[in-house]
Scaffold this motif. Structure first.
Motif, PDB file in Angstrom:
ATOM      1  N   MET A  18       0.821  -1.200   0.000  1.00  0.00           N
ATOM      2  CA  MET A  18       0.000   0.000   0.000  1.00  0.00           C
ATOM      3  C   MET A  18       0.865   1.264   0.000  1.00  0.00           C
ATOM      4  O   MET A  18       0.517   2.265  -0.600  1.00  0.00           O
ATOM      5  CB  MET A  18      -0.914  -0.001   1.225  1.00  0.00           C
ATOM      6  CG  MET A  18      -1.756  -1.259   1.349  1.00  0.00           C
ATOM      7  SD  MET A  18      -2.808  -1.521  -0.085  1.00  0.00           S
ATOM      8  CE  MET A  18      -3.968  -0.182   0.158  1.00  0.00           C
ATOM      9  N   SER A  19       1.998   1.229   0.720  1.00  0.00           N
ATOM     10  CA  SER A  19       2.922   2.359   0.710  1.00  0.00           C
ATOM     11  C   SER A  19       4.280   1.868   1.150  1.00  0.00           C
ATOM     12  O   SER A  19       4.383   0.894   1.882  1.00  0.00           O
ATOM     13  CB  SER A  19       2.443   3.471   1.656  1.00  0.00           C
ATOM     14  OG  SER A  19       2.480   3.028   2.981  1.00  0.00           O
ATOM     15  N   TRP A 101       1.782  -3.022   4.415  1.00  0.00           N
ATOM     16  CA  TRP A 101       1.354  -4.092   3.524  1.00  0.00           C
ATOM     17  C   TRP A 101      -0.032  -4.592   3.923  1.00  0.00           C
ATOM     18  O   TRP A 101      -0.333  -4.745   5.097  1.00  0.00           O
ATOM     19  CB  TRP A 101       2.344  -5.258   3.601  1.00  0.00           C
ATOM     20  CG  TRP A 101       3.747  -4.906   3.246  1.00  0.00           C
ATOM     21  CD1 TRP A 101       4.664  -4.240   4.022  1.00  0.00           C
ATOM     22  CD2 TRP A 101       4.419  -5.190   2.017  1.00  0.00           C
ATOM     23  NE1 TRP A 101       5.864  -4.098   3.351  1.00  0.00           N
ATOM     24  CE2 TRP A 101       5.734  -4.672   2.117  1.00  0.00           C
ATOM     25  CE3 TRP A 101       4.027  -5.849   0.842  1.00  0.00           C
ATOM     26  CZ2 TRP A 101       6.659  -4.788   1.086  1.00  0.00           C
ATOM     27  CZ3 TRP A 101       4.958  -5.962  -0.183  1.00  0.00           C
ATOM     28  CH2 TRP A 101       6.249  -5.424  -0.054  1.00  0.00           C
ATOM     29  N   GLN A 102      -0.866  -4.855   2.911  1.00  0.00           N
ATOM     30  CA  GLN A 102      -2.201  -5.394   3.163  1.00  0.00           C
ATOM     31  C   GLN A 102      -2.209  -6.883   2.830  1.00  0.00           C
ATOM     32  O   GLN A 102      -1.882  -7.287   1.716  1.00  0.00           O
ATOM     33  CB  GLN A 102      -3.255  -4.678   2.318  1.00  0.00           C
ATOM     34  CG  GLN A 102      -4.666  -5.204   2.583  1.00  0.00           C
ATOM     35  CD  GLN A 102      -5.732  -4.346   1.932  1.00  0.00           C
ATOM     36  OE1 GLN A 102      -5.460  -3.225   1.490  1.00  0.00           O
ATOM     37  NE2 GLN A 102      -6.952  -4.843   1.869  1.00  0.00           N
ATOM     38  N   PRO A 122      -9.719  -4.995   6.747  1.00  0.00           N
ATOM     39  CA  PRO A 122      -8.413  -5.427   6.243  1.00  0.00           C
ATOM     40  C   PRO A 122      -7.473  -5.870   7.366  1.00  0.00           C
ATOM     41  O   PRO A 122      -7.715  -5.607   8.543  1.00  0.00           O
ATOM     42  CB  PRO A 122      -7.882  -4.155   5.579  1.00  0.00           C
ATOM     43  CG  PRO A 122      -8.471  -3.043   6.409  1.00  0.00           C
ATOM     44  CD  PRO A 122      -9.860  -3.530   6.755  1.00  0.00           C
ATOM     45  N   VAL A 123      -6.403  -6.549   6.942  1.00  0.00           N
ATOM     46  CA  VAL A 123      -5.309  -6.924   7.842  1.00  0.00           C
ATOM     47  C   VAL A 123      -4.060  -6.232   7.312  1.00  0.00           C
ATOM     48  O   VAL A 123      -3.653  -6.464   6.172  1.00  0.00           O
ATOM     49  CB  VAL A 123      -5.091  -8.451   7.876  1.00  0.00           C
ATOM     50  CG1 VAL A 123      -3.941  -8.798   8.815  1.00  0.00           C
ATOM     51  CG2 VAL A 123      -6.377  -9.165   8.315  1.00  0.00           C
ATOM     52  N   LEU A 124      -3.480  -5.371   8.131  1.00  0.00           N
ATOM     53  CA  LEU A 124      -2.357  -4.548   7.692  1.00  0.00           C
ATOM     54  C   LEU A 124      -1.113  -4.823   8.528  1.00  0.00           C
ATOM     55  O   LEU A 124      -1.193  -5.005   9.736  1.00  0.00           O
ATOM     56  CB  LEU A 124      -2.707  -3.061   7.811  1.00  0.00           C
ATOM     57  CG  LEU A 124      -4.010  -2.607   7.144  1.00  0.00           C
ATOM     58  CD1 LEU A 124      -4.298  -1.154   7.508  1.00  0.00           C
ATOM     59  CD2 LEU A 124      -3.922  -2.768   5.634  1.00  0.00           C
ATOM     60  N   TYR A 125       0.033  -4.849   7.871  1.00  0.00           N
ATOM     61  CA  TYR A 125       1.325  -4.958   8.555  1.00  0.00           C
ATOM     62  C   TYR A 125       2.142  -3.726   8.211  1.00  0.00           C
ATOM     63  O   TYR A 125       2.351  -3.420   7.032  1.00  0.00           O
ATOM     64  CB  TYR A 125       2.109  -6.182   8.081  1.00  0.00           C
ATOM     65  CG  TYR A 125       1.559  -7.506   8.547  1.00  0.00           C
ATOM     66  CD1 TYR A 125       0.919  -7.635   9.772  1.00  0.00           C
ATOM     67  CD2 TYR A 125       1.689  -8.638   7.749  1.00  0.00           C
ATOM     68  CE1 TYR A 125       0.428  -8.851  10.197  1.00  0.00           C
ATOM     69  CE2 TYR A 125       1.198  -9.864   8.163  1.00  0.00           C
ATOM     70  CZ  TYR A 125       0.569  -9.963   9.388  1.00  0.00           C
ATOM     71  OH  TYR A 125       0.066 -11.175   9.798  1.00  0.00           O
ATOM     72  N   LYS A 126       2.608  -3.047   9.232  1.00  0.00           N
ATOM     73  CA  LYS A 126       3.528  -1.932   9.022  1.00  0.00           C
ATOM     74  C   LYS A 126       4.906  -2.366   9.480  1.00  0.00           C
ATOM     75  O   LYS A 126       5.151  -2.541  10.675  1.00  0.00           O
ATOM     76  CB  LYS A 126       3.088  -0.683   9.787  1.00  0.00           C
ATOM     77  CG  LYS A 126       4.008   0.510   9.560  1.00  0.00           C
ATOM     78  CD  LYS A 126       3.570   1.734  10.348  1.00  0.00           C
ATOM     79  CE  LYS A 126       4.525   2.905  10.100  1.00  0.00           C
ATOM     80  NZ  LYS A 126       4.135   4.106  10.893  1.00  0.00           N
ATOM     81  N   LEU A 127       5.814  -2.567   8.539  1.00  0.00           N
ATOM     82  CA  LEU A 127       7.171  -2.980   8.846  1.00  0.00           C
ATOM     83  C   LEU A 127       8.093  -1.768   8.727  1.00  0.00           C
ATOM     84  O   LEU A 127       8.087  -1.075   7.700  1.00  0.00           O
ATOM     85  CB  LEU A 127       7.642  -4.075   7.881  1.00  0.00           C
ATOM     86  CG  LEU A 127       7.111  -5.493   8.154  1.00  0.00           C
ATOM     87  CD1 LEU A 127       5.649  -5.606   7.727  1.00  0.00           C
ATOM     88  CD2 LEU A 127       7.941  -6.521   7.373  1.00  0.00           C
ATOM     89  N   ASN A 128       8.853  -1.512   9.781  1.00  0.00           N
ATOM     90  CA  ASN A 128       9.761  -0.376   9.806  1.00  0.00           C
ATOM     91  C   ASN A 128      11.197  -0.821   9.549  1.00  0.00           C
ATOM     92  O   ASN A 128      11.570  -1.971   9.811  1.00  0.00           O
ATOM     93  CB  ASN A 128       9.665   0.344  11.153  1.00  0.00           C
ATOM     94  CG  ASN A 128       8.252   0.834  11.442  1.00  0.00           C
ATOM     95  OD1 ASN A 128       7.646   1.516  10.616  1.00  0.00           O
ATOM     96  ND2 ASN A 128       7.715   0.469  12.593  1.00  0.00           N
TER      97      ASN A 128
END
Length: 212
Positions: A18-19, A101-102, A122-128
């Motif tokens: 997604m970004s 990420w979705q 939705p199920v979202l993962y934000k990885l830094n």
């Protein structure tokens, strides 16, 4: 919590970006982009065909899909033929992971949804880029209603070669209306520290840690 995450997001086909924060490599995590991988043309063609077949099997490419035997077999086939060298190593994913990420397919989440007679989407993962991860899953269940379940922790390599590791250590929720009203405006809370000090905050965190 050591876990082989390749069946969940072993290729970019399984989750929709997604970004992106910077460059990258959940559940190893994603392998290096195909453009950086040297492999025979036949193998590359096979991988592309399997990826296309898997995507065709989904009802939606931009939302969570229910797990089926066929889809899981197609996913496992992609994992088996993944040409990435040492897919669980930090080097393979550090340049593509950072971003939000979705998730479009994850059998274990689908199973949990079925057991609770509800859904996560939705199920979202934000990885830094610093190795931290935050996951937000919007839930909808009978009686409970709608809201967001969130967890946070760290990610990295378990063995420096084939398996990634995720360690979640915090869990919190954003509770919506039981009748589902104004659900579109409801947004997840960014971190455990930012979540309200309601009576259930410690309970949710303790239950989450038991699940980890």
């Amino acid at each position: 919590m050591p876990c082989d995450l390749r069946p969940i997001i072993s290729t970019a086909s399984i989750i929709m970006l997604m970004s992106r924060a910077a460059a990258f490599t959940w559940p190893s995590f994603l392998p290096a982009p195909p453009s950086t991988t040297t492999m025979p043309g036949v193998q590359q063609k096979q991988q592309s065909q399997e990826k296309a077949t898997f995507l065709t099997s989904l009802n939606r490419e931009n939302a969570f899909n229910t797990a089926t035997k066929q889809r899981t077999e197609l996913l496992n086939s992609m994992v088996t033929t993944n040409p990435t060298t040492r897919p669980g190593s930090v080097d393979s994913f550090q340049n593509i992971a950072p971003g939000t990420w979705q998730i479009v397919y994850a059998p274990h989440i689908s199973t949990l949804s079925g057991l609770l007679a509800g859904s996560f989407d939705p199920v979202l993962y934000k990885l830094n880029s610093d190795g931290t991860i935050v996951s937000h899953a919007k839930y909808s269940f009978p009686i409970i209603g709608q809201g967001w379940l969130s967890v946070s922790g760290t990610y990295g390599s378990e063995d420096g070669c084939d398996i990634c590791r995720v360690d979640f250590d915090r869990a919190w929720i954003e509770v919506g209306q039981q009748d589902g009203s104004s659900s579109e405006e409801l947004q997840p809370i960014g971190s455990f520290d930012d979540s309200p000090d309601d009576w259930y905050k410690g309970v949710v965190n303790s239950l989450g840690q038991m699940g980890f």
